[in-house]
Design a protein around this motif. Structure first.
Motif, PDB file in Angstrom:
ATOM      1  N   ALA A 103       0.853  -1.189   0.000  1.00 29.80           N
ATOM      2  CA  ALA A 103       0.000   0.000   0.000  1.00 29.80           C
ATOM      3  C   ALA A 103       0.884   1.233   0.000  1.00 29.80           C
ATOM      4  O   ALA A 103       1.662   1.438   0.939  1.00 29.80           O
ATOM      5  N   LEU A 104       0.793   2.035  -1.049  1.00 30.72           N
ATOM      6  CA  LEU A 104       1.480   3.327  -1.095  1.00 30.72           C
ATOM      7  C   LEU A 104       0.467   4.387  -0.686  1.00 30.72           C
ATOM      8  O   LEU A 104      -0.573   4.540  -1.325  1.00 30.72           O
ATOM      9  N   LEU A 105       0.786   5.109   0.379  1.00 37.41           N
ATOM     10  CA  LEU A 105      -0.135   6.111   0.918  1.00 37.41           C
ATOM     11  C   LEU A 105       0.354   7.504   0.580  1.00 37.41           C
ATOM     12  O   LEU A 105       1.557   7.789   0.665  1.00 37.41           O
ATOM     13  N   ASN A 106      -0.573   8.374   0.213  1.00 38.45           N
ATOM     14  CA  ASN A 106      -0.286   9.784  -0.044  1.00 38.45           C
ATOM     15  C   ASN A 106      -1.221  10.640   0.797  1.00 38.45           C
ATOM     16  O   ASN A 106      -2.431  10.411   0.813  1.00 38.45           O
ATOM     17  N   LEU A 107      -0.634  11.609   1.489  1.00 38.48           N
ATOM     18  CA  LEU A 107      -1.423  12.590   2.237  1.00 38.48           C
ATOM     19  C   LEU A 107      -1.296  13.935   1.534  1.00 38.48           C
ATOM     20  O   LEU A 107      -0.210  14.518   1.475  1.00 38.48           O
ATOM     21  N   TYR A 108      -2.409  14.402   0.979  1.00 32.15           N
ATOM     22  CA  TYR A 108      -2.481  15.718   0.352  1.00 32.15           C
ATOM     23  C   TYR A 108      -3.033  16.662   1.423  1.00 32.15           C
ATOM     24  O   TYR A 108      -4.217  16.605   1.765  1.00 32.15           O
ATOM     25  N   ARG A 109      -2.163  17.493   1.984  1.00 28.74           N
ATOM     26  CA  ARG A 109      -2.525  18.293   3.151  1.00 28.74           C
ATOM     27  C   ARG A 109      -3.596  19.326   2.834  1.00 28.74           C
ATOM     28  O   ARG A 109      -4.409  19.674   3.674  1.00 28.74           O
ATOM     29  N   ASP A 110      -3.590  19.835   1.615  1.00 26.27           N
ATOM     30  CA  ASP A 110      -4.601  20.771   1.118  1.00 26.27           C
ATOM     31  C   ASP A 110      -4.483  20.780  -0.400  1.00 26.27           C
ATOM     32  O   ASP A 110      -3.774  19.957  -0.987  1.00 26.27           O
ATOM     33  N   GLY A 111      -5.175  21.716  -1.043  1.00 29.94           N
ATOM     34  CA  GLY A 111      -5.193  21.757  -2.498  1.00 29.94           C
ATOM     35  C   GLY A 111      -3.884  22.119  -3.154  1.00 29.94           C
ATOM     36  O   GLY A 111      -3.727  21.961  -4.371  1.00 29.94           O
ATOM     37  N   GLU A 112      -2.916  22.603  -2.388  1.00 28.47           N
ATOM     38  CA  GLU A 112      -1.602  22.919  -2.944  1.00 28.47           C
ATOM     39  C   GLU A 112      -0.746  21.670  -3.126  1.00 28.47           C
ATOM     40  O   GLU A 112       0.223  21.688  -3.883  1.00 28.47           O
ATOM     41  N   ASP A 113      -1.073  20.595  -2.436  1.00 25.11           N
ATOM     42  CA  ASP A 113      -0.383  19.321  -2.651  1.00 25.11           C
ATOM     43  C   ASP A 113      -0.976  18.652  -3.878  1.00 25.11           C
ATOM     44  O   ASP A 113      -2.193  18.731  -4.124  1.00 25.11           O
ATOM     45  N   SER A 114      -0.134  17.955  -4.628  1.00 20.76           N
ATOM     46  CA  SER A 114      -0.590  17.426  -5.913  1.00 20.76           C
ATOM     47  C   SER A 114       0.263  16.239  -6.329  1.00 20.76           C
ATOM     48  O   SER A 114       1.231  15.867  -5.673  1.00 20.76           O
ATOM     49  N   MET A 115      -0.119  15.665  -7.490  1.00 23.94           N
ATOM     50  CA  MET A 115       0.637  14.600  -8.147  1.00 23.94           C
ATOM     51  C   MET A 115       0.620  14.899  -9.639  1.00 23.94           C
ATOM     52  O   MET A 115      -0.439  15.090 -10.227  1.00 23.94           O
ATOM     53  N   GLY A 116       1.800  14.957 -10.260  1.00 26.13           N
ATOM     54  CA  GLY A 116       1.890  15.269 -11.682  1.00 26.13           C
ATOM     55  C   GLY A 116       1.565  14.068 -12.563  1.00 26.13           C
ATOM     56  O   GLY A 116       1.328  12.956 -12.082  1.00 26.13           O
ATOM     57  N   TRP A 117       1.570  14.302 -13.868  1.00 29.29           N
ATOM     58  CA  TRP A 117       1.263  13.245 -14.834  1.00 29.29           C
ATOM     59  C   TRP A 117       2.256  12.098 -14.690  1.00 29.29           C
ATOM     60  O   TRP A 117       3.468  12.307 -14.671  1.00 29.29           O
ATOM     61  N   HIS A 118       1.752  10.881 -14.616  1.00 29.96           N
ATOM     62  CA  HIS A 118       2.599   9.698 -14.496  1.00 29.96           C
ATOM     63  C   HIS A 118       1.757   8.462 -14.780  1.00 29.96           C
ATOM     64  O   HIS A 118       0.528   8.524 -14.869  1.00 29.96           O
ATOM     65  N   ALA A 119       2.435   7.341 -14.913  1.00 29.67           N
ATOM     66  CA  ALA A 119       1.779   6.036 -14.983  1.00 29.67           C
ATOM     67  C   ALA A 119       2.407   5.145 -13.923  1.00 29.67           C
ATOM     68  O   ALA A 119       3.588   5.287 -13.597  1.00 29.67           O
ATOM     69  N   ASP A 120       1.614   4.257 -13.378  1.00 29.55           N
ATOM     70  CA  ASP A 120       2.128   3.294 -12.400  1.00 29.55           C
ATOM     71  C   ASP A 120       2.639   2.076 -13.169  1.00 29.55           C
ATOM     72  O   ASP A 120       2.009   1.013 -13.188  1.00 29.55           O
ATOM     73  N   ASN A 121       3.784   2.262 -13.819  1.00 28.40           N
ATOM     74  CA  ASN A 121       4.292   1.234 -14.732  1.00 28.40           C
ATOM     75  C   ASN A 121       5.683   0.736 -14.348  1.00 28.40           C
ATOM     76  O   ASN A 121       6.437   0.294 -15.215  1.00 28.40           O
ATOM     77  N   GLU A 122       6.026   0.817 -13.070  1.00 28.73           N
ATOM     78  CA  GLU A 122       7.314   0.298 -12.630  1.00 28.73           C
ATOM     79  C   GLU A 122       7.382  -1.205 -12.894  1.00 28.73           C
ATOM     80  O   GLU A 122       6.375  -1.915 -12.763  1.00 28.73           O
ATOM     81  N   LYS A 123       8.577  -1.675 -13.255  1.00 24.78           N
ATOM     82  CA  LYS A 123       8.706  -3.066 -13.715  1.00 24.78           C
ATOM     83  C   LYS A 123       8.295  -4.076 -12.655  1.00 24.78           C
ATOM     84  O   LYS A 123       7.803  -5.162 -12.982  1.00 24.78           O
TER      85      LYS A 123
END
Length: 197
Positions: A103-123
């Motif tokens: 389980a990879l967890l992300n905490l976005y504290r408010d709207g200024e936290d974000s995640m850019g364009w990516h794919a979950d394609n690690e080998k």
């Protein structure tokens, strides 16, 4: 499997299904409170296009002890499963008939936290990763963009207690992101359950 009757969000080249009310409000509130306090949140440096920056969110990795996870120039060693994470994982696994190791967890504290364009394609995720993404807290916009067709896009709101399933060839053909939203003061926790081979 509960998602077999759902509507695919993607127009082609993959499968993504949103189960908006998978976790009820009472359970969602409880999970949000527990995860905010139980998880040892960290802000990690990552490498983007040769440049090291601090991630615009807090993260943590939990899972099977022999399953480290590598992305964007960092290697994360998982913490043990907590009782809360096991409860959430078991509910999802029972619904989708798939086993998750991490389980990879992300905490976005408010709207200024974000995640850019990516794919979950690690080998280590294999050729066609099955990913279950649970959200707790304030609703945030989530976007898909096809890698080769700029006109192929999708946007949805990931609300409190929602579950997004991505499977099949999705990570080959689609990128996804969680953009900044300046008028969102509340936090959101996202957990992406993955199977590391």
């Amino acid at each position: 499997m509960i998602i077999d009757d759902g509507t695919n969000i993607l127009s082609r080249d993959g499968e993504a299904f949103l189960l908006a009310g998978f976790f009820g409000k009472e359970d969602g509130d409880r999970y949000l409170d527990l995860l905010m306090t139980e998880i040892a949140w960290r802000q990690e440096p990552i490498v983007i296009m040769g440049r090291t920056i601090m991630q615009p969110r807090l993260t943590a990795l939990h899972g099977d002890e022999d399953k480290p996870y590598r992305y964007s120039g960092i290697t994360m060693t998982p913490h043990p499963w907590t009782a809360t994470l096991l409860e959430i994982r078991n509910r999802i696994e029972a619904a989708v008939n798939h086993r998750f190791t991490t389980a990879l967890l992300n905490l976005y504290r408010d709207g200024e936290d974000s995640m850019g364009w990516h794919a979950d394609n690690e080998k280590e995720l294999g050729r066609d990763p099955f990913i279950a993404s649970a959200s707790f807290g304030t609703a945030r916009t989530f976007q898909f963009r096809h890698r080769t067709d700029a006109s192929a896009r999708a946007e949805l709101s990931l609300g409190h207690g929602s579950l997004l399933i991505m499977r099949g060839s999705t990570q080959h053909y689609w990128l996804h992101r969680l953009p900044k939203r300046s008028k969102v003061p509340e936090p959101r926790i996202n957990i992406t359950f993955r199977t590391i081979l």
